[in-house]
Design a protein around this motif. Structure first.
Motif, PDB file in Angstrom:
ATOM      1  N   SER A  75     -26.996  10.687  -2.525  1.00 40.15           N
ATOM      2  CA  SER A  75     -25.578  10.991  -2.609  1.00 40.15           C
ATOM      3  C   SER A  75     -24.873   9.673  -2.329  1.00 40.15           C
ATOM      4  O   SER A  75     -25.506   8.683  -1.990  1.00 40.15           O
ATOM      5  N   PHE A  76     -23.559   9.623  -2.486  1.00 38.17           N
ATOM      6  CA  PHE A  76     -22.884   8.374  -2.148  1.00 38.17           C
ATOM      7  C   PHE A  76     -21.439   8.641  -1.772  1.00 38.17           C
ATOM      8  O   PHE A  76     -20.844   9.651  -2.152  1.00 38.17           O
ATOM      9  N   GLY A  77     -20.899   7.711  -0.980  1.00 41.40           N
ATOM     10  CA  GLY A  77     -19.544   7.856  -0.473  1.00 41.40           C
ATOM     11  C   GLY A  77     -18.593   6.879  -1.128  1.00 41.40           C
ATOM     12  O   GLY A  77     -18.969   5.755  -1.475  1.00 41.40           O
ATOM     13  N   VAL A  78     -17.353   7.313  -1.305  1.00 40.41           N
ATOM     14  CA  VAL A  78     -16.309   6.466  -1.880  1.00 40.41           C
ATOM     15  C   VAL A  78     -15.090   6.516  -0.983  1.00 40.41           C
ATOM     16  O   VAL A  78     -14.908   7.437  -0.182  1.00 40.41           O
ATOM     17  N   ALA A  79     -14.234   5.499  -1.124  1.00 38.98           N
ATOM     18  CA  ALA A  79     -13.017   5.450  -0.323  1.00 38.98           C
ATOM     19  C   ALA A  79     -11.988   4.578  -1.023  1.00 38.98           C
ATOM     20  O   ALA A  79     -12.314   3.757  -1.884  1.00 38.98           O
ATOM     21  N   ARG A  80     -10.773   4.757  -0.599  1.00 39.90           N
ATOM     22  CA  ARG A  80      -9.672   3.930  -1.078  1.00 39.90           C
ATOM     23  C   ARG A  80      -9.729   2.535  -0.488  1.00 39.90           C
ATOM     24  O   ARG A  80      -9.397   1.550  -1.130  1.00 39.90           O
ATOM     25  N   GLY A  81     -10.184   2.437   0.772  1.00 38.65           N
ATOM     26  CA  GLY A  81     -10.194   1.160   1.481  1.00 38.65           C
ATOM     27  C   GLY A  81      -9.061   1.123   2.495  1.00 38.65           C
ATOM     28  O   GLY A  81      -7.891   1.246   2.133  1.00 38.65           O
ATOM     29  N   GLY A  82      -9.438   0.978   3.781  1.00 40.81           N
ATOM     30  CA  GLY A  82      -8.434   1.093   4.837  1.00 40.81           C
ATOM     31  C   GLY A  82      -7.972  -0.223   5.411  1.00 40.81           C
ATOM     32  O   GLY A  82      -7.071  -0.242   6.252  1.00 40.81           O
ATOM     33  N   GLY A  83      -8.542  -1.348   5.011  1.00 43.11           N
ATOM     34  CA  GLY A  83      -8.149  -2.639   5.577  1.00 43.11           C
ATOM     35  C   GLY A  83      -7.987  -3.677   4.481  1.00 43.11           C
ATOM     36  O   GLY A  83      -8.482  -3.522   3.359  1.00 43.11           O
ATOM     37  N   ARG A  84      -7.323  -4.761   4.809  1.00 46.93           N
ATOM     38  CA  ARG A  84      -6.957  -5.747   3.798  1.00 46.93           C
ATOM     39  C   ARG A  84      -7.996  -6.837   3.590  1.00 46.93           C
ATOM     40  O   ARG A  84      -7.879  -7.611   2.630  1.00 46.93           O
ATOM     41  N   VAL A  85      -8.989  -6.953   4.469  1.00 44.31           N
ATOM     42  CA  VAL A  85      -9.872  -8.122   4.437  1.00 44.31           C
ATOM     43  C   VAL A  85     -10.474  -8.330   3.055  1.00 44.31           C
ATOM     44  O   VAL A  85     -10.388  -9.418   2.471  1.00 44.31           O
ATOM     45  N   GLY A  86     -11.114  -7.300   2.503  1.00 49.45           N
ATOM     46  CA  GLY A  86     -11.738  -7.443   1.201  1.00 49.45           C
ATOM     47  C   GLY A  86     -10.732  -7.614   0.083  1.00 49.45           C
ATOM     48  O   GLY A  86     -10.919  -8.437  -0.824  1.00 49.45           O
ATOM     49  N   PHE A  87      -9.656  -6.829   0.107  1.00 52.45           N
ATOM     50  CA  PHE A  87      -8.641  -6.907  -0.936  1.00 52.45           C
ATOM     51  C   PHE A  87      -8.066  -8.319  -1.044  1.00 52.45           C
ATOM     52  O   PHE A  87      -7.947  -8.872  -2.146  1.00 52.45           O
ATOM     53  N   ASP A  88      -7.703  -8.894   0.086  1.00 50.85           N
ATOM     54  CA  ASP A  88      -7.071 -10.213   0.069  1.00 50.85           C
ATOM     55  C   ASP A  88      -8.021 -11.285  -0.454  1.00 50.85           C
ATOM     56  O   ASP A  88      -7.594 -12.246  -1.106  1.00 50.85           O
ATOM     57  N   ARG A  89      -9.299 -11.131  -0.177  1.00 53.20           N
ATOM     58  CA  ARG A  89     -10.248 -12.166  -0.582  1.00 53.20           C
ATOM     59  C   ARG A  89     -10.758 -11.980  -2.008  1.00 53.20           C
ATOM     60  O   ARG A  89     -11.194 -12.942  -2.638  1.00 53.20           O
ATOM     61  N   LEU A  90     -10.693 -10.777  -2.519  1.00 47.69           N
ATOM     62  CA  LEU A  90     -11.119 -10.526  -3.894  1.00 47.69           C
ATOM     63  C   LEU A  90      -9.950 -10.569  -4.879  1.00 47.69           C
ATOM     64  O   LEU A  90     -10.151 -10.391  -6.087  1.00 47.69           O
ATOM     65  N   GLY A  91      -8.754 -10.780  -4.351  1.00 46.85           N
ATOM     66  CA  GLY A  91      -7.593 -10.880  -5.218  1.00 46.85           C
ATOM     67  C   GLY A  91      -7.137  -9.560  -5.801  1.00 46.85           C
ATOM     68  O   GLY A  91      -6.564  -9.506  -6.896  1.00 46.85           O
ATOM     69  N   ILE A  92      -7.389  -8.470  -5.071  1.00 46.66           N
ATOM     70  CA  ILE A  92      -6.991  -7.136  -5.522  1.00 46.66           C
ATOM     71  C   ILE A  92      -5.765  -6.707  -4.716  1.00 46.66           C
ATOM     72  O   ILE A  92      -5.787  -6.737  -3.485  1.00 46.66           O
ATOM     73  N   PRO A  93      -4.676  -6.320  -5.367  1.00 46.42           N
ATOM     74  CA  PRO A  93      -3.456  -5.965  -4.625  1.00 46.42           C
ATOM     75  C   PRO A  93      -3.655  -4.716  -3.770  1.00 46.42           C
ATOM     76  O   PRO A  93      -3.914  -3.631  -4.305  1.00 46.42           O
ATOM     77  N   PHE A  94      -3.556  -4.877  -2.467  1.00 45.61           N
ATOM     78  CA  PHE A  94      -3.765  -3.760  -1.555  1.00 45.61           C
ATOM     79  C   PHE A  94      -2.762  -2.638  -1.819  1.00 45.61           C
ATOM     80  O   PHE A  94      -3.082  -1.454  -1.671  1.00 45.61           O
ATOM     81  N   GLU A  95      -1.559  -2.996  -2.237  1.00 43.57           N
ATOM     82  CA  GLU A  95      -0.518  -1.998  -2.476  1.00 43.57           C
ATOM     83  C   GLU A  95      -0.875  -1.064  -3.629  1.00 43.57           C
ATOM     84  O   GLU A  95      -0.304   0.024  -3.751  1.00 43.57           O
ATOM     85  N   GLU A  96      -1.810  -1.477  -4.485  1.00 43.58           N
ATOM     86  CA  GLU A  96      -2.217  -0.652  -5.612  1.00 43.58           C
ATOM     87  C   GLU A  96      -3.490   0.147  -5.335  1.00 43.58           C
ATOM     88  O   GLU A  96      -4.034   0.801  -6.224  1.00 43.58           O
ATOM     89  N   SER A  97      -3.960   0.093  -4.089  1.00 40.51           N
ATOM     90  CA  SER A  97      -5.283   0.655  -3.796  1.00 40.51           C
ATOM     91  C   SER A  97      -5.369   2.157  -4.057  1.00 40.51           C
ATOM     92  O   SER A  97      -6.379   2.638  -4.587  1.00 40.51           O
ATOM     93  N   LEU A  98      -4.356   2.914  -3.692  1.00 44.57           N
ATOM     94  CA  LEU A  98      -4.426   4.363  -3.876  1.00 44.57           C
ATOM     95  C   LEU A  98      -4.463   4.716  -5.353  1.00 44.57           C
ATOM     96  O   LEU A  98      -5.263   5.567  -5.781  1.00 44.57           O
ATOM     97  N   GLY A  99      -3.627   4.076  -6.151  1.00 46.01           N
ATOM     98  CA  GLY A  99      -3.625   4.355  -7.583  1.00 46.01           C
ATOM     99  C   GLY A  99      -4.937   3.976  -8.237  1.00 46.01           C
ATOM    100  O   GLY A  99      -5.474   4.724  -9.081  1.00 46.01           O
ATOM    101  N   MET A 100      -5.494   2.816  -7.860  1.00 44.52           N
ATOM    102  CA  MET A 100      -6.767   2.379  -8.420  1.00 44.52           C
ATOM    103  C   MET A 100      -7.887   3.344  -8.025  1.00 44.52           C
ATOM    104  O   MET A 100      -8.732   3.710  -8.845  1.00 44.52           O
ATOM    105  N   TYR A 101      -7.873   3.734  -6.761  1.00 45.61           N
ATOM    106  CA  TYR A 101      -8.896   4.663  -6.269  1.00 45.61           C
ATOM    107  C   TYR A 101      -8.838   5.996  -7.011  1.00 45.61           C
ATOM    108  O   TYR A 101      -9.865   6.521  -7.460  1.00 45.61           O
ATOM    109  N   THR A 102      -7.654   6.550  -7.155  1.00 49.89           N
ATOM    110  CA  THR A 102      -7.497   7.863  -7.777  1.00 49.89           C
ATOM    111  C   THR A 102      -7.987   7.845  -9.218  1.00 49.89           C
ATOM    112  O   THR A 102      -8.707   8.759  -9.668  1.00 49.89           O
TER     113      THR A 102
END
Length: 366
Positions: A105-132
């Motif tokens: 089985s496997f788990g997914v998430a929206r992402g609760g912290g900025r560390v990865g987003f900021d370093r991968l260049g992914i806008p944290f503000e768009e995380s919920l929309g991207m996740y959905t």
């Protein structure tokens, strides 16, 4: 069905003097012990660019665990979906299922912290929309051929994930806030959780979250998913023995709190509303990780009357641990994920797993 116990492979890299290869070896030992001792499964977290969780590839580790075990259920994740293209995640899960059919089985998430987003260049503000959007693609790509997509975040021509298997895609969603947990329930999905800021969680928070989940399930009209909850545990013959690695636990917790609070001053978490609210990360803060190691902001902790005041951690004797675990079962928890490795020697972790298998696990059987 009785509540089942799982083990976690936390990949905590306590200090710089230990090679990461040694950390990996200890985590694989935990998985082997889980197989040998009758734990239902093992959860393999993934995270990047810091020492709190130092596993960059849960798929690779899951494949290694699959090759060494025969019955253990294996749960990689959580995958922070905005980090990855959902077609790749769907393909990876098919690959893993072919290695150990029916055990993944496997788990997914929206992402609760900025560390990865900021370093991968992914806008944290768009995380919920991207996740959905990514979650919907995952669910459809696993069962549909020639799926095409023209969404806000993902676009692709007709595509088939060719690593499908006959086993259904078993997705779990990680969420910690009341708002997020209600959303999981409304989607009819399985839930994995530890209430927001789950380290040193006062009594009542977990019970309240389960009420929120069950109420949202009832309102949705969809079947209730299964629930997995993470707890930090250590078993001793006496209360004093159960506190043997208290300082390590506090240090581990300080790493977590520093990351989720972005290295800022400790937030006021004295109310349940604050603890169960959605974490709001403000502007990026990038100066609390040096050389890959978190510069911790200490949080005052007390072990006085810990069992009586806190639902997590569970550092106690066999009778009290059984009592606490049976309460979890009574409020609708199906799988209990035991976190027993927060800086202790690897041999001590295995010995404590053996003690729990011998003195606690039998009391939870049907």
């Amino acid at each position: 069905m009785a509540m089942k116990l799982w083990a976690t492979m936390p990949f905590f890299h306590k200090d710089r003097s230990t090679p990461w290869a040694d950390v990996l070896a200890e985590q694989l030992d935990i998985a082997q012990a889980a197989e040998d001792l009758g734990f239902e499964g093992v959860v393999i977290p993934e995270n990047h660019f810091q020492n709190y969780v130092t596993n960059p590839n849960s798929v690779g580790v899951a494949a290694a665990v699959a090759s060494r075990t025969t019955r253990l259920r294996i749960h990689p994740g959580v995958f922070v979906l905005p980090y990855y293209h959902p077609l790749l995640v769907a393909s990876w899960m098919g690959f893993l299922d072919a290695l150990a059919p029916g055990r993944f089985s496997f788990g997914v998430a929206r992402g609760g912290g900025r560390v990865g987003f900021d370093r991968l260049g992914i806008p944290f503000e768009e995380s919920l929309g991207m996740y959905t959007e990514a979650l919907e693609i995952l669910q459809r790509a696993w069962v549909e051929d020639d799926l095409s997509w023209d969404g806000k975040y993902y676009q692709f021509p007709k595509t088939t994930v060719v690593t499908k298997s006959r086993n259904p895609l078993d997705i779990w969603v990680a969420s910690q806030s009341a708002e997020g947990i209600a959303r999981v329930a409304e989607g009819g999905l399985n839930l994995e959780t530890s209430p927001n800021y789950g380290h040193f969680e006062p009594h009542g928070d977990l019970d309240e979250l389960l009420k929120t989940y069950d109420a949202a399930v009832a309102a949705s009209g969809k079947p209730r998913g299964e629930v997995m909850v993470l707890r930090h545990v250590w078993l001793g013959d006496t209360e004093e023995q159960a506190m043997e690695y208290w300082d390590d636990l506090v240090n581990h917790s300080n790493h977590y709190m520093t990351i989720v609070q972005g290295g800022r001053e400790n937030k006021d978490l004295t109310t349940q509303e604050a603890r169960l609210g959605r974490r709001i990360d403000g502007a990026a803060v990038n100066d609390f990780i040096t050389g890959g190691f978190v510069d911790v902001v200490p949080v005052p902790r007390s072990k006085e009357n810990l069992y009586e005041t806190h639902n997590d951690p569970v550092l106690t004797t066999p009778d009290k641990m059984i009592q606490r675990f049976k309460h979890y079962e009574s409020i609708g928890i199906d799988h209990l994920l035991l976190h027993q490795s927060w800086g202790q020697p690897g041999a001590a972790v295995i010995e404590n797993m053996e003690k729990i298998a011998r003195e606690v696990m039998p009391a939870l059987e049907d």
